[in-house]
Design a protein around this motif. Structure first.
Motif, PDB file in Angstrom:
ATOM      1  N   UNK A   1      23.827  38.212  44.767  1.00 58.45           N
ATOM      2  CA  UNK A   1      24.118  38.255  46.259  1.00 58.45           C
ATOM      3  C   UNK A   1      24.326  36.982  46.840  1.00 58.45           C
ATOM      4  N   UNK A   2      23.473  36.005  46.259  1.00 58.05           N
ATOM      5  CA  UNK A   2      23.737  34.582  46.772  1.00 58.05           C
ATOM      6  C   UNK A   2      25.053  34.150  46.463  1.00 58.05           C
ATOM      7  N   UNK A   3      25.589  34.567  45.353  1.00 60.70           N
ATOM      8  CA  UNK A   3      27.118  34.238  45.175  1.00 60.70           C
ATOM      9  C   UNK A   3      28.063  35.019  46.050  1.00 60.70           C
ATOM     10  N   UNK A   4      27.775  36.287  46.241  1.00 58.80           N
ATOM     11  CA  UNK A   4      28.565  37.205  47.083  1.00 58.80           C
ATOM     12  C   UNK A   4      28.524  36.888  48.357  1.00 58.80           C
TER      13      UNK A   4
ATOM     14  N   UNK B   1      28.683  33.703  49.712  1.00 62.24           N
ATOM     15  CA  UNK B   1      29.546  32.452  49.837  1.00 62.24           C
ATOM     16  C   UNK B   1      30.865  33.072  50.511  1.00 62.24           C
ATOM     17  N   UNK B   2      31.245  32.370  51.857  1.00 65.18           N
ATOM     18  CA  UNK B   2      32.558  32.431  52.477  1.00 65.18           C
ATOM     19  C   UNK B   2      33.680  32.217  51.481  1.00 65.18           C
ATOM     20  N   UNK B   3      33.687  31.758  50.243  1.00 65.57           N
ATOM     21  CA  UNK B   3      34.768  31.770  49.572  1.00 65.57           C
ATOM     22  C   UNK B   3      34.896  32.658  48.478  1.00 65.57           C
ATOM     23  N   UNK B   4      33.967  33.690  48.424  1.00 69.92           N
ATOM     24  CA  UNK B   4      33.600  34.711  47.426  1.00 69.92           C
ATOM     25  C   UNK B   4      34.818  35.733  47.608  1.00 69.92           C
ATOM     26  N   UNK B   5      35.536  35.783  46.372  1.00 74.18           N
ATOM     27  CA  UNK B   5      36.848  37.008  46.481  1.00 74.18           C
ATOM     28  C   UNK B   5      36.456  38.037  45.636  1.00 74.18           C
ATOM     29  N   UNK B   6      35.306  38.305  45.541  1.00 73.31           N
ATOM     30  CA  UNK B   6      34.761  39.464  44.598  1.00 73.31           C
ATOM     31  C   UNK B   6      34.859  39.127  43.119  1.00 73.31           C
ATOM     32  N   UNK B   7      34.665  40.125  42.358  1.00 71.88           N
ATOM     33  CA  UNK B   7      34.856  40.423  40.681  1.00 71.88           C
ATOM     34  C   UNK B   7      36.216  39.893  40.269  1.00 71.88           C
ATOM     35  N   UNK B   8      36.463  38.828  39.477  1.00 70.65           N
ATOM     36  CA  UNK B   8      37.849  38.898  39.287  1.00 70.65           C
ATOM     37  C   UNK B   8      38.275  39.947  38.302  1.00 70.65           C
ATOM     38  N   UNK B   9      37.429  40.620  37.627  1.00 70.92           N
ATOM     39  CA  UNK B   9      38.085  41.575  36.743  1.00 70.92           C
ATOM     40  C   UNK B   9      38.215  42.713  37.671  1.00 70.92           C
ATOM     41  N   UNK B  10      37.334  43.197  38.645  1.00 73.80           N
ATOM     42  CA  UNK B  10      37.854  44.187  39.406  1.00 73.80           C
ATOM     43  C   UNK B  10      39.228  43.972  40.185  1.00 73.80           C
ATOM     44  N   UNK B  11      39.374  42.859  40.677  1.00 72.63           N
ATOM     45  CA  UNK B  11      40.471  42.248  40.895  1.00 72.63           C
ATOM     46  C   UNK B  11      41.758  42.580  40.206  1.00 72.63           C
ATOM     47  N   UNK B  12      41.646  42.350  39.094  1.00 71.63           N
ATOM     48  CA  UNK B  12      42.711  42.429  38.257  1.00 71.63           C
ATOM     49  C   UNK B  12      43.055  44.115  37.993  1.00 71.63           C
ATOM     50  N   UNK B  13      41.902  44.619  37.598  1.00 68.68           N
ATOM     51  CA  UNK B  13      41.928  46.058  37.423  1.00 68.68           C
ATOM     52  C   UNK B  13      42.781  46.902  38.492  1.00 68.68           C
ATOM     53  N   UNK B  14      42.417  46.420  39.931  1.00 67.63           N
ATOM     54  CA  UNK B  14      43.106  46.901  40.873  1.00 67.63           C
ATOM     55  C   UNK B  14      44.652  46.550  41.149  1.00 67.63           C
ATOM     56  N   UNK B  15      44.953  45.309  40.533  1.00 66.41           N
ATOM     57  CA  UNK B  15      46.305  44.928  40.313  1.00 66.41           C
ATOM     58  C   UNK B  15      47.042  45.603  39.372  1.00 66.41           C
ATOM     59  N   UNK B  16      46.623  45.913  38.055  1.00 69.91           N
ATOM     60  CA  UNK B  16      47.210  46.289  37.166  1.00 69.91           C
ATOM     61  C   UNK B  16      46.536  47.715  36.689  1.00 69.91           C
ATOM     62  N   UNK B  17      46.957  48.702  37.398  1.00 67.23           N
ATOM     63  CA  UNK B  17      46.583  50.151  37.135  1.00 67.23           C
ATOM     64  C   UNK B  17      46.747  50.588  35.332  1.00 67.23           C
ATOM     65  N   UNK B  18      47.733  50.005  34.714  1.00 66.30           N
ATOM     66  CA  UNK B  18      48.258  50.198  33.441  1.00 66.30           C
ATOM     67  C   UNK B  18      47.003  49.822  32.526  1.00 66.30           C
ATOM     68  N   UNK B  19      46.327  50.667  31.987  1.00 65.82           N
ATOM     69  CA  UNK B  19      45.191  50.233  31.239  1.00 65.82           C
ATOM     70  C   UNK B  19      45.712  49.534  29.824  1.00 65.82           C
TER      71      UNK B  19
END
Length: 195
Positions: free
Chosen positions: A91-94, A96-114
């Motif tokens: 929560x402390x990390x999340x 931060x105003x610069x926090x953009x979420x989990x990079x792995x969730x972000x990538x999973x959203x960008x690349x639907x092909x497993x």
């Protein structure tokens, strides 16, 4: 510039750009420009953009694991408290105003092909997270360790998402440690966790 230095500069640039802007939106040229290297340096270090993406995600995975292990290490003899501590630190990390979420969730959203190469580090990161949560849930004495681990994993993913949809440090994100404590108390018994 030697290859190791060029590789580090490329990964630093990729990390900054991919995390903030997304992988598909960021070109190799943008990474090269940010890194301050020539374009041939990219292809000497990485055979394709996909290889650069996998290297970026591998680096991010190591950093995520380090953060999780630092959280757990704050309560080395109390796995129930370690579980809750990991949420306090998240929560402390999340928040931060610069926090953009989990990079792995972000990538999973960008690349639907497993089957896409970028999804391999995503799966590896989530497998580590689940294994660690299960290990701690078992050590904490949860009646159903798998259920507790699954519940906590869902809460983690909720923090990642809420930080982006509601905003860093929002009310739903701030409730995560207390929610985690309730889940742990319910699974392990009231006396197992002291807030």
């Amino acid at each position: 510039m030697d290859g190791a230095t060029a590789q580090e500069q490329l990964l630093d640039a990729a990390e900054n750009l991919f995390y903030r802007g997304g992988i598909r939106a960021i070109s190799v040229d943008a990474v090269v420009e940010r890194a301050g290297v020539n374009k041939m340096s990219v292809y000497r270090q990485f055979s394709s953009k996909d290889d650069l993406v996998v290297a970026y995600l591998t680096r991010m995975d190591a950093r995520v694991r380090e953060r999780i292990e630092r959280s757990i290490a704050k309560h080395p003899d109390d796995p129930a408290k370690a579980l809750v501590q990991s949420f306090t630190d998240l929560v402390e990390r999340a928040s931060n105003p610069d926090y953009r979420g989990c990079p792995f969730v972000n990538v999973a959203c960008e690349f639907g092909d497993r089957e896409h190469p970028a999804r391999v580090p995503v799966a590896r990161n989530k497998e580590y997270l689940m294994a660690r949560l299960l290990e701690l849930s078992t050590a904490a004495g949860a009646a159903d360790p798998q259920h507790l681990a699954d519940s906590l994993a869902l809460l983690i993913e909720g923090v990642y998402t809420a930080s982006q949809t509601f905003g860093p440090g929002c009310g739903p994100v701030r409730t995560a440690p207390a929610t985690a404590e309730l889940l742990v108390r319910s699974a392990c018994g009231e006396g197992k966790v002291q807030a």
